[in-house]
Design a protein around this motif. Structure first.
Motif, PDB file in Angstrom:
ATOM      1  N   ALA A 200       0.845  -1.200   0.000  1.00  0.00           N
ATOM      2  CA  ALA A 200       0.000   0.000   0.000  1.00  0.00           C
ATOM      3  C   ALA A 200       0.880   1.249   0.000  1.00  0.00           C
ATOM      4  O   ALA A 200       1.911   1.307   0.657  1.00  0.00           O
ATOM      5  CB  ALA A 200      -0.907  -0.003   1.223  1.00  0.00           C
ATOM      6  N   GLY A 201       0.432   2.254  -0.765  1.00  0.00           N
ATOM      7  CA  GLY A 201       1.175   3.499  -0.845  1.00  0.00           C
ATOM      8  C   GLY A 201       2.151   3.567  -1.998  1.00  0.00           C
ATOM      9  O   GLY A 201       2.609   4.658  -2.361  1.00  0.00           O
ATOM     10  N   THR A 202       2.469   2.433  -2.614  1.00  0.00           N
ATOM     11  CA  THR A 202       3.364   2.441  -3.769  1.00  0.00           C
ATOM     12  C   THR A 202       2.577   2.789  -5.034  1.00  0.00           C
ATOM     13  O   THR A 202       1.344   2.715  -5.061  1.00  0.00           O
ATOM     14  CB  THR A 202       4.047   1.077  -3.949  1.00  0.00           C
ATOM     15  N   GLY A 203       3.299   3.163  -6.100  1.00  0.00           N
ATOM     16  CA  GLY A 203       2.651   3.576  -7.337  1.00  0.00           C
ATOM     17  C   GLY A 203       1.702   2.547  -7.922  1.00  0.00           C
ATOM     18  O   GLY A 203       0.539   2.863  -8.234  1.00  0.00           O
ATOM     19  N   PRO A 204       2.139   1.277  -8.117  1.00  0.00           N
ATOM     20  CA  PRO A 204       1.231   0.272  -8.679  1.00  0.00           C
ATOM     21  C   PRO A 204      -0.010   0.050  -7.817  1.00  0.00           C
ATOM     22  O   PRO A 204      -1.114  -0.120  -8.338  1.00  0.00           O
ATOM     23  CB  PRO A 204       2.104  -0.988  -8.745  1.00  0.00           C
ATOM     24  N   TYR A 205       0.165   0.037  -6.503  1.00  0.00           N
ATOM     25  CA  TYR A 205      -0.974  -0.163  -5.598  1.00  0.00           C
ATOM     26  C   TYR A 205      -1.996   0.969  -5.783  1.00  0.00           C
ATOM     27  O   TYR A 205      -3.205   0.716  -5.923  1.00  0.00           O
ATOM     28  CB  TYR A 205      -0.483  -0.211  -4.152  1.00  0.00           C
ATOM     29  N   LEU A 206      -1.519   2.211  -5.782  1.00  0.00           N
ATOM     30  CA  LEU A 206      -2.431   3.352  -5.900  1.00  0.00           C
ATOM     31  C   LEU A 206      -3.123   3.372  -7.265  1.00  0.00           C
ATOM     32  O   LEU A 206      -4.302   3.711  -7.364  1.00  0.00           O
ATOM     33  CB  LEU A 206      -1.657   4.650  -5.677  1.00  0.00           C
ATOM     34  N   HIS A 207      -2.380   2.982  -8.313  1.00  0.00           N
ATOM     35  CA  HIS A 207      -2.972   2.959  -9.643  1.00  0.00           C
ATOM     36  C   HIS A 207      -4.056   1.885  -9.744  1.00  0.00           C
ATOM     37  O   HIS A 207      -5.123   2.102 -10.331  1.00  0.00           O
ATOM     38  CB  HIS A 207      -1.872   2.710 -10.685  1.00  0.00           C
ATOM     39  N   LEU A 208      -3.789   0.707  -9.179  1.00  0.00           N
ATOM     40  CA  LEU A 208      -4.791  -0.359  -9.178  1.00  0.00           C
ATOM     41  C   LEU A 208      -6.036   0.063  -8.394  1.00  0.00           C
ATOM     42  O   LEU A 208      -7.172  -0.138  -8.855  1.00  0.00           O
ATOM     43  CB  LEU A 208      -4.202  -1.631  -8.576  1.00  0.00           C
ATOM     44  N   LYS A 209      -5.818   0.664  -7.236  1.00  0.00           N
ATOM     45  CA  LYS A 209      -6.944   1.116  -6.416  1.00  0.00           C
ATOM     46  C   LYS A 209      -7.788   2.136  -7.171  1.00  0.00           C
ATOM     47  O   LYS A 209      -9.028   2.071  -7.164  1.00  0.00           O
ATOM     48  CB  LYS A 209      -6.417   1.729  -5.116  1.00  0.00           C
ATOM     49  N   GLU A 210      -7.132   3.073  -7.855  1.00  0.00           N
ATOM     50  CA  GLU A 210      -7.839   4.083  -8.633  1.00  0.00           C
ATOM     51  C   GLU A 210      -8.629   3.443  -9.777  1.00  0.00           C
ATOM     52  O   GLU A 210      -9.776   3.823 -10.049  1.00  0.00           O
ATOM     53  CB  GLU A 210      -6.824   5.078  -9.203  1.00  0.00           C
ATOM     54  N   MET A 219     -11.131  -2.353  -3.673  1.00  0.00           N
ATOM     55  CA  MET A 219      -9.769  -2.810  -3.920  1.00  0.00           C
ATOM     56  C   MET A 219      -9.700  -4.322  -3.704  1.00  0.00           C
ATOM     57  O   MET A 219     -10.257  -4.842  -2.738  1.00  0.00           O
ATOM     58  CB  MET A 219      -8.815  -2.105  -2.946  1.00  0.00           C
ATOM     59  N   PRO A 220      -9.059  -5.088  -4.587  1.00  0.00           N
ATOM     60  CA  PRO A 220      -8.939  -6.529  -4.363  1.00  0.00           C
ATOM     61  C   PRO A 220      -8.172  -6.849  -3.081  1.00  0.00           C
ATOM     62  O   PRO A 220      -7.342  -6.057  -2.631  1.00  0.00           O
ATOM     63  CB  PRO A 220      -8.145  -7.013  -5.587  1.00  0.00           C
ATOM     64  N   GLU A 221      -8.438  -7.997  -2.515  1.00  0.00           N
ATOM     65  CA  GLU A 221      -7.637  -8.477  -1.393  1.00  0.00           C
ATOM     66  C   GLU A 221      -6.276  -8.914  -1.928  1.00  0.00           C
ATOM     67  O   GLU A 221      -6.196  -9.700  -2.864  1.00  0.00           O
ATOM     68  CB  GLU A 221      -8.337  -9.655  -0.704  1.00  0.00           C
ATOM     69  N   ILE A 222      -5.216  -8.413  -1.335  1.00  0.00           N
ATOM     70  CA  ILE A 222      -3.873  -8.739  -1.787  1.00  0.00           C
ATOM     71  C   ILE A 222      -3.333  -9.899  -0.953  1.00  0.00           C
ATOM     72  O   ILE A 222      -3.168  -9.772   0.257  1.00  0.00           O
ATOM     73  CB  ILE A 222      -2.939  -7.520  -1.692  1.00  0.00           C
ATOM     74  N   ALA A 223      -3.086 -11.026  -1.597  1.00  0.00           N
ATOM     75  CA  ALA A 223      -2.611 -12.209  -0.883  1.00  0.00           C
ATOM     76  C   ALA A 223      -1.129 -12.126  -0.542  1.00  0.00           C
ATOM     77  O   ALA A 223      -0.703 -12.577   0.530  1.00  0.00           O
ATOM     78  CB  ALA A 223      -2.879 -13.468  -1.720  1.00  0.00           C
ATOM     79  N   VAL A 224      -0.346 -11.570  -1.454  1.00  0.00           N
ATOM     80  CA  VAL A 224       1.108 -11.459  -1.236  1.00  0.00           C
ATOM     81  C   VAL A 224       1.546 -10.048  -1.585  1.00  0.00           C
ATOM     82  O   VAL A 224       1.250  -9.544  -2.669  1.00  0.00           O
ATOM     83  CB  VAL A 224       1.898 -12.470  -2.091  1.00  0.00           C
ATOM     84  N   GLU A 225       2.259  -9.406  -0.656  1.00  0.00           N
ATOM     85  CA  GLU A 225       2.866  -8.111  -0.914  1.00  0.00           C
ATOM     86  C   GLU A 225       4.373  -8.283  -1.022  1.00  0.00           C
ATOM     87  O   GLU A 225       4.987  -8.992  -0.224  1.00  0.00           O
ATOM     88  CB  GLU A 225       2.564  -7.124   0.220  1.00  0.00           C
ATOM     89  N   SER A 226       4.985  -7.626  -1.993  1.00  0.00           N
ATOM     90  CA  SER A 226       6.441  -7.672  -2.125  1.00  0.00           C
ATOM     91  C   SER A 226       6.914  -6.433  -2.869  1.00  0.00           C
ATOM     92  O   SER A 226       6.250  -5.954  -3.784  1.00  0.00           O
ATOM     93  CB  SER A 226       6.887  -8.925  -2.875  1.00  0.00           C
ATOM     94  N   ARG A 227       8.081  -5.943  -2.490  1.00  0.00           N
ATOM     95  CA  ARG A 227       8.717  -4.855  -3.209  1.00  0.00           C
ATOM     96  C   ARG A 227       9.631  -5.377  -4.313  1.00  0.00           C
ATOM     97  O   ARG A 227      10.215  -4.589  -5.056  1.00  0.00           O
ATOM     98  CB  ARG A 227       9.539  -3.993  -2.246  1.00  0.00           C
ATOM     99  N   SER A 228       9.757  -6.688  -4.406  1.00  0.00           N
ATOM    100  CA  SER A 228      10.637  -7.293  -5.401  1.00  0.00           C
ATOM    101  C   SER A 228       9.878  -7.588  -6.692  1.00  0.00           C
ATOM    102  O   SER A 228       8.931  -8.379  -6.708  1.00  0.00           O
ATOM    103  CB  SER A 228      11.237  -8.596  -4.856  1.00  0.00           C
ATOM    104  N   VAL A 229      10.314  -6.962  -7.785  1.00  0.00           N
ATOM    105  CA  VAL A 229       9.702  -7.224  -9.079  1.00  0.00           C
ATOM    106  C   VAL A 229       9.915  -8.684  -9.476  1.00  0.00           C
ATOM    107  O   VAL A 229       9.027  -9.334 -10.036  1.00  0.00           O
ATOM    108  CB  VAL A 229      10.280  -6.274 -10.149  1.00  0.00           C
ATOM    109  N   THR A 230      11.083  -9.215  -9.171  1.00  0.00           N
ATOM    110  CA  THR A 230      11.389 -10.610  -9.509  1.00  0.00           C
ATOM    111  C   THR A 230      10.432 -11.567  -8.817  1.00  0.00           C
ATOM    112  O   THR A 230       9.912 -12.510  -9.436  1.00  0.00           O
ATOM    113  CB  THR A 230      12.839 -10.945  -9.110  1.00  0.00           C
ATOM    114  N   VAL A 231      10.166 -11.332  -7.539  1.00  0.00           N
ATOM    115  CA  VAL A 231       9.246 -12.195  -6.785  1.00  0.00           C
ATOM    116  C   VAL A 231       7.843 -12.096  -7.365  1.00  0.00           C
ATOM    117  O   VAL A 231       7.161 -13.113  -7.560  1.00  0.00           O
ATOM    118  CB  VAL A 231       9.257 -11.817  -5.292  1.00  0.00           C
TER     119      VAL A 231
END
Length: 321
Positions: A200-210, A219-231
């Motif tokens: 929450a608070g990151t660019g992709p999260y805010l764009h999805l919420k909007e 907003m969808p329920e987020i099962a996994v949060e990660s700052r890693s693009v690879t993950v």
């Protein structure tokens, strides 16, 4: 009031070392010589900068007020020396830049390649991360330019208005996802899926919420949060999760047959991306060269338009402005 840079360096050394003796050792001076230099600095600013305690040297209120300015002046002086040395061929300039994942995947490499063709003596340092990581890097001088989504200005971070572009984001899934066989799905259907997303608070999260809010959806329920693009990409490609990614971010995986956009009916989610810098101080010359290349790249791609580039048959269209 004028400042002696050498005295400011000594002042900062004492703050860093915590004592006059340790600072003198670091600077290669005697304690009396260092003490005399600080006394002259105190006479210049008109007050006492340090209080002596058994635990070491502590800043007075005046010293605390001087410290950020002393550090800033030191950085500016070093930057000036580095740039002059680079012009004389004595050293290489360094471009220090950070970018969100989608920009680091496509736009930034193109710009870096263009800069190094023109200025082969430059060296580039890149960090990739979500916006809060990049903003911190700007304020701590770890980077000089940050590339991210619009609307992230703060008291310390300013957008560069003439360096911006747009791309589209998509609901993405692995090519073996159960929904892949459907011709069309609704955005509401994706609410029941397992989502992997940045916090929450990151660019992709805010764009999805909007995007969901514009469709009248929670907003969808987020099962996994990660700052890693690879993950996040691995979860989508291999583990049945869905994600939210801009076209350039998953273009390589799309071409490899691992990840693609789901056919969500009526979904069009553009976003604006921009270059950012610190509000205070001068942008170093190496960073301005990268900024110029980004502007040139924007202009050349704008002439192609979003529907005439080589990604014509891809879901990963992008446009510039």
């Amino acid at each position: 009031m004028s400042f002696n840079l050498q005295q400011l360096e000594m002042f900062c050394a004492i703050v860093g070392a915590g004592s006059l003796g340790r600072a003198a050792h670091v600077l290669g001076l005697t304690q009396p010589a260092l003490s005399r230099a600080i006394k002259r600095l105190e006479e210049s600013v008109g007050g006492i900068l340090f209080e002596r305690h058994t635990t070491g040297m502590h800043l007075t209120q005046l010293g605390q007020a001087l410290l950020p300015h002393a550090l800033s002046l030191q950085r500016e002086a070093k930057q000036a020396r580095d740039e002059l040395d680079a012009l004389r061929g004595l050293s290489k300039g360094v471009i220090k830049v950070g970018a969100v994942g989608s920009i680091a995947s496509l736009v930034l490499p193109l710009a870096v390649a263009g800069v190094l063709e023109k200025w082969p003596n430059l060296r580039v340092e890149i960090i990739e991360g979500v916006w809060d990581r990049l903003a911190e890097g700007l304020l701590t001088h770890e980077i000089d330019l940050a590339l991210g989504t619009s609307g992230m200005e703060t008291d310390g971070v300013a957008a560069i208005a003439d360096c911006c572009w747009t791309d589209l984001s998509y609901v993405v899934a692995g090519n073996d996802h159960p929904l892949r066989g459907k011709d069309k799905i609704t955005l509401a259907e994706t609410l029941e899926l397992r989502w992997a997303l940045t916090p929450a608070g990151t660019g992709p999260y805010l764009h999805l919420k909007e995007t969901f809010a514009k469709a009248g959806l929670p907003m969808p329920e987020i099962a996994v949060e990660s700052r890693s693009v690879t993950v996040l990409k691995s979860l989508v490609a291999r583990c049945g999760f869905v994600g939210w990614m801009s076209g350039p971010m998953f273009d390589t995986e799309r071409k490899a047959g691992l990840i693609d956009a789901l056919p969500v009916e009526g979904l069009k989610a553009p976003r604006t991306l921009m270059a950012f810098r610190r509000r205070q101080g001068i942008l170093p010359t190496p960073a301005t060269r990268l900024l110029d290349e980004l502007r040139n790249l924007a202009g050349s791609l704008q002439s192609l338009g979003p529907d005439t580039d080589t990604a014509e048959n891809s879901s990963a269209h992008h446009s510039w402005r």
